[in-house]
Design an enzyme around this catalytic site. Structure first.
Site, PDB file in Angstrom:
ATOM      1  N   GLU A  64      42.767  30.676  28.878  1.00 19.42           N
ATOM      2  CA  GLU A  64      42.072  31.446  27.854  1.00 19.42           C
ATOM      3  C   GLU A  64      41.110  32.595  28.352  1.00 19.42           C
ATOM      4  O   GLU A  64      40.791  33.475  27.769  1.00 19.42           O
ATOM      5  CB  GLU A  64      41.367  30.545  26.905  1.00 19.42           C
ATOM      6  N   PHE A 126      39.239  14.786  17.828  1.00 19.02           N
ATOM      7  CA  PHE A 126      40.164  15.261  19.270  1.00 19.02           C
ATOM      8  C   PHE A 126      39.958  16.876  19.148  1.00 19.02           C
ATOM      9  O   PHE A 126      40.303  17.475  18.282  1.00 19.02           O
ATOM     10  CB  PHE A 126      41.580  14.812  19.104  1.00 19.02           C
ATOM     11  N   GLN A 127      39.720  17.251  20.290  1.00 21.05           N
ATOM     12  CA  GLN A 127      39.584  18.719  20.631  1.00 21.05           C
ATOM     13  C   GLN A 127      38.647  19.569  19.781  1.00 21.05           C
ATOM     14  O   GLN A 127      38.942  20.695  19.337  1.00 21.05           O
ATOM     15  CB  GLN A 127      40.826  19.527  20.873  1.00 21.05           C
ATOM     16  N   LYS A 176      41.889  23.942  10.960  1.00 18.09           N
ATOM     17  CA  LYS A 176      43.557  23.667  10.637  1.00 18.09           C
ATOM     18  C   LYS A 176      43.798  23.628   9.420  1.00 18.09           C
ATOM     19  O   LYS A 176      44.943  24.227   9.019  1.00 18.09           O
ATOM     20  CB  LYS A 176      43.799  22.419  11.476  1.00 18.09           C
ATOM     21  N   MET A 484      29.340  40.030  48.695  1.00 15.69           N
ATOM     22  CA  MET A 484      28.023  40.720  48.452  1.00 15.69           C
ATOM     23  C   MET A 484      26.809  39.443  48.533  1.00 15.69           C
ATOM     24  O   MET A 484      25.750  39.863  48.950  1.00 15.69           O
ATOM     25  CB  MET A 484      28.277  41.010  46.856  1.00 15.69           C
TER      26      MET A 484
HETATM   27  C1  LIG Z   1      31.774  34.112  38.157  1.00 17.10           C
HETATM   28  C2  LIG Z   1      30.771  34.415  39.222  1.00 17.10           C
HETATM   29  N1  LIG Z   1      30.416  33.619  40.038  1.00 17.10           N
HETATM   30  C3  LIG Z   1      29.465  33.702  40.962  1.00 17.10           C
HETATM   31  C4  LIG Z   1      29.088  35.047  41.112  1.00 17.10           C
HETATM   32  C5  LIG Z   1      28.188  35.493  42.213  1.00 17.10           C
HETATM   33  N2  LIG Z   1      28.803  36.788  42.929  1.00 17.10           N
HETATM   34  C6  LIG Z   1      28.398  38.105  42.963  1.00 17.10           C
HETATM   35  S1  LIG Z   1      29.405  38.637  43.844  1.00 17.10           S
HETATM   36  C7  LIG Z   1      29.899  37.293  44.814  1.00 17.10           C
HETATM   37  C8  LIG Z   1      30.864  37.653  46.115  1.00 17.10           C
HETATM   38  C9  LIG Z   1      32.056  38.105  45.437  1.00 17.10           C
HETATM   39  O1  LIG Z   1      32.966  37.782  46.743  1.00 17.10           O
HETATM   40  P1  LIG Z   1      34.381  38.620  46.728  1.00 17.10           P
HETATM   41  O2  LIG Z   1      35.228  38.327  45.488  1.00 17.10           O
HETATM   42  O3  LIG Z   1      35.089  38.147  47.965  1.00 17.10           O
HETATM   43  O4  LIG Z   1      34.066  40.135  46.749  1.00 17.10           O
HETATM   44  P2  LIG Z   1      33.106  40.991  47.914  1.00 17.10           P
HETATM   45  O5  LIG Z   1      31.851  40.790  47.504  1.00 17.10           O
HETATM   46  O6  LIG Z   1      33.543  40.218  49.301  1.00 17.10           O
HETATM   47  O7  LIG Z   1      33.871  42.391  47.669  1.00 17.10           O
HETATM   48  C10 LIG Z   1      29.540  36.465  44.075  1.00 17.10           C
HETATM   49  C11 LIG Z   1      29.837  34.740  44.413  1.00 17.10           C
HETATM   50  C12 LIG Z   1      29.659  36.082  40.096  1.00 17.10           C
HETATM   51  N3  LIG Z   1      29.168  37.294  40.055  1.00 17.10           N
HETATM   52  N4  LIG Z   1      30.138  35.393  38.982  1.00 17.10           N
END
Ligand SMILES: Cc1ncc(C[n+]2csc(CCOP(=O)(O)OP(=O)(O)O)c2C)c(N)n1
Ligand SMILES: [Mg+2]
Lengths: 587, 158
Positions: A64, A126-127, A176, A484
């Site tokens: 979803e 339920f749900q 529903k 990052m």
């Molecule tokens: C759902 C979610 N969880 C955690 C984060 C925190 N976060 C921001 S950037 C990042 C790293 C992303 O890693 P990747 O997808 O490998 O991209 P890269 O920065 O290596 O290009 C994280 C964990 C986020 N933005 N969104």
């Protein structure tokens, strides 16, 4: 193809009117829905029964969250509201991240959720989930439908609210039993809501003051945000910028709203923005915010942000003005109307000295990077995506370093060609958003730039692209890290890399899964298992041919680029800091 | 400073939760909140007392105004208005000396003694924020057994 004999309604008594479920379909059609993203379940069976005969395209996603991001990507790419439908309970709770993503960026979408029957609500049936309560803080508005009689009007209102004023997601929660109820109610031709007044009268005094401030400024700067795209006011902004010769910087959300190859363009502003844009903010004497909202990723340290400037803030959302930064002048209203009205009052100007200064910054500090011996640089990959596509792609991104490189090294020249989760920063957004965008813009090349972390958050949706023969190209920048986060740990936590390692190769030998070897997960095998074409590249020479093949094939592709593991995004203004503290290892 | 905000809203289920959620979700405090019908049965009036500086109050007002259920928002504090709060309180009165003093004090504030028990008196008092605060301050020496406050309501004056 479909067996139309079975309607599933045979044993119901003949009654005038239509069912609540049919009202949903009719409401969608009336709203111009051409594609509905969703996932079925017990609480929406009646609606799915009607979808069987619906004139629009139904797309079965695999989660979803994917459905909401697709509807969101569709909306961002087209400007039309996205539509999705999910079941009650877990179906509805799975939409929360998608709704919050759309809410933060002001994206119009309508999400229908099934609900347990009215007389069961509150019984822990339920749900059952309190969807109205759960989604209230992440939607512009939500409705619990209490009777089929009010459904046609509620659907019309939902689209009205989603698409007007500052747009946003709206949830319609339909029990529903309401789906089964018969009603003779019809969709109103015009929606009237006495308390909801999205149209704003522009105050002529504000306009006059605004024009005078522009005419008096010697170092004016336009700061354009996502609202510019929403308002469809790109052309008007360009007109104003050219008339008074004012440089323009854009937020992440506004990339493409002002052509980045224009001499007036300073490109992206903020934490990872261009030096020129950030210096210009620091030096300007008039800062005009057009549909931007002074996000902390743009302002850094608030007290020293644009410290030499008078600030004008144009926004349709009154609560946005003076929220984080004091505006010397707030202009409340629709950006189109404001720009249209102010430009004739503005005198042509040259601002020679200022433009000279700005040009010098641009010239001296373009986005740049230093190569690393034997490693494929992510920035190069993005540059090649720009080159090979001729700059004519609709780009969606995930979140992290990949997002910032995609923002910096491609030049966006048209609105709605850079699609990214700005406000919420949702990893897992890029791939489903790309699918949604391609559904809305069939003739364009849709490219998703993503990371090895984020792509795993909604990889399952790749099947949807394959199933619908969408020629999207997913470029995974695989650095083996949650890059990052690793970058912040490198810069601000003395390189103590904690919880960021995705690859096997960086681990201590005793932590490696020896017998597996290679890449974990193997994105190529994953992509192929989902029915897509796939290629892994590790060297710069491979980039252009791989992109060419993928772009020309008009098939679904995954291109995994094994990039420099510790490449960083620069420039970087550390969070909560002033431009003077900018880290720039590229010059 | 405390602000009294009057908010006319659609009289519909869920609106109260939406307004409360909006204010608390943004980290602002609600000191008192009163909801009641108006002359128009489709409209309810909420009176919200929010402490905060001008910026906070402006934010709260703008955030409220943009809600699709909110018909009108008026910051009563900025204009001529009358405000009242009703309080009911039970004060310990161990002997008739204490009781006499409490009753005297109530009379000064035009509060009514609405119940007398062997060891306590129950008082009903209405007044604007200042008067209520004064009254409660003067009652400090006595033991307050229970207190219920209606929250502030306000109407504008020309
Ligand atoms: C759902 C979610 N969880 C955690 C984060 C925190 N976060 C921001 S950037 C990042 C790293 C992303 O890693 P990747 O997808 O490998 O991209 P890269 O920065 O290596 O290009 C994280 C964990 C986020 N933005 N969104
Ligand atoms: Mg990564």
């Amino acid at each position: 193809m479909k067996d139309k004999k079975t309607t599933g309604k045979a044993d119901e008594p003949e009654q005038p009117g239509r069912t609540g479920a049919q009202c949903v379909i009719d409401g969608l059609v009336k709203a111009g829905c051409e594609v509905l993203f969703g996932y079925p379940g017990g609480a929406v069976l009646d609606i799915f029964n009607c979808i069987y005969d619906a004139p629009f395209n139904f797309v079965l996603t695999r989660h979803e969250q994917g459905a909401v991001h697709m509807a969101d990507g569709y909306a961002r790419a087209t400007g039309r509201p996205g539509c999705c439908l999910v079941t009650s309970g877990p179906g509805a709770t799975n939409t929360v991240t998608g709704l919050a993503t759309a809410y933060m960026d002001g994206i119009p979408l309508v999400c229908f959720t099934g609900q347990v029957a009215l007389n069961m609500i509150g019984n822990d049936a339920f749900q059952e989930a309190d969807v109205i309560g759960i989604t209230r803080p992440v939607t512009k508005y939500n409705f619990l439908v209490r009777s089929a009689d009010e459904l046609p009007e509620i659907i019309a209102k939902a689209f009205h609210i989603a698409t007007t004023g500052k747009p946003g997601p709206v949830v319609v929660d339909i029990p529903k039993n309401v789906q089964k109820q018969m009603t003779v109610a019809t969709t109103p031709e015009k929606v009237t809501m006495r308390a909801y007044k999205p149209d704003v009268e522009i105050n002529p005094e504000e306009l006059k003051d605004f024009a005078e401030m522009i005419n008096a400024a010697s170092r004016p700067l336009l700061y354009a945000g996502g609202g510019l795209i929403t308002a469809g006011a790109s052309g008007l902004l360009a007109e104003l910028a050219r008339k008074a010769n004012m440089p323009v910087c854009t937020t992440l959300m506004a990339l493409g709203a002002f052509p980045e190859d224009d001499p007036l363009a300073l490109r992206m502003v903020g934490m990872h923005g261009s030096v020129a844009a950030n210096y210009a903010i620091d030096h300007c004497d008039l800062l005009i915010s057009a549909g931007a909202r002074f996000d902390d990723r743009v302002t850094g340290k608030i007290s020293s942000f644009a410290a030499r400037a008078k600030i004008v803030h144009i926004d349709i959302d009154r609560s946005s003005i003076n929220k984080s930064v004091h505006a010397h002048l707030g202009v409340h209203g629709d950006l189109r109307k404001v720009l249209d009205a102010v430009t004739p009052l503005v005198r042509p100007a040259a601002h020679e000295e200022w433009m000279g200064q700005v040009a010098q910054w641009k010239e001296r500090f373009p986005f740049a990077y230093q190569g690393r011996e034997g490693e494929l640089m992510p920035q190069y990959v993005i540059e090649q995506i720009y080159e090979v596509s001729g700059g004519k792609a609709v780009v969606t991104t995930d979140v992290g370093q990949n997002q910032m490189w995609a923002a910096q090294f491609f030049r966006y020249t048209r609105p709605r060609t850079f699609i990214s989760s700005g406000g919420l920063g949702t990893m897992g957004f890029g791939l489903p958003a790309c699918i949604g965008a391609q559904f809305g813009r069939r003739d364009e090349l849709a490219v998703c730039i993503t990371g090895d972390g984020g792509v795993q958050m909604n990889f399952q949706e790749l099947v949807v692209a394959v199933e619908h023969r969408l020629p999207i190209v997913v470029v995974i920048l695989n650095n083996g890290y949650l890059g990052m986060v690793r970058q912040w740990q490198e810069l601000f936590y003395s390189k103590r890399y904690s919880g960021v390692m995705l690859s096997q190769s960086g681990r201590a030998p005793n932590e490696q899964i020896q017998d597996k070897g290679g890449y974990l997960p193997d994105f190529i095998k994953m992509a192929e298992a989902h029915g897509a074409n796939a290629r892994r590249i590790t060297r710069a020479e491979e980039v252009t041919p791989a992109l060419k093949e993928a772009f020309e094939s008009r098939q679904t592709w995954v291109i995994e680029c094994i990039i420099s593991p510790e490449a960083n995004v620069y420039p970087m203004i550390p969070p909560g800091s002033h431009v003077a503290e900018m880290i720039n290892h590229t010059v | 400073m405390k602000h009294i905000i009057n908010c006319l809203v659609e009289n519909q289920p869920g609106v109260l939760a939406r307004i409360v959620g909006l204010i608390s979700g943004r980290g602002y405090n609600i000191e008192t909140l009163n909801v009641g019908p108006t002359a128009d049965p489709t409209v309810s009036k909420m009176t919200i007392v929010v402490p905060g500086d001008a910026n906070i109050i402006a934010q709260v007002t703008h955030q409220l105004s943009k809600q699709p259920d909110v018909i009108e928002v008026v910051n009563m504090t900025n204009r001529r208005h009358l405000d009242r709060e009703l309080i009911l309180l039970r004060v310990a009165a161990a002997n008739h000396h204490d009781r006499a003093e409490i009753v005297d004090l109530a009379a000064l504030f035009m509060a009514r003694v609405v119940g007398v028990q062997t060891e306590s008196v129950t008082i009903q008092m209405a007044g604007n924020q200042e008067t209520v605060a004064d009254f409660l301050r003067l009652l400090k020496p006595y033991k307050l057994i229970d207190i219920s406050r209606s929250g502030v309501i306000a109407v504008g004056r020309d």
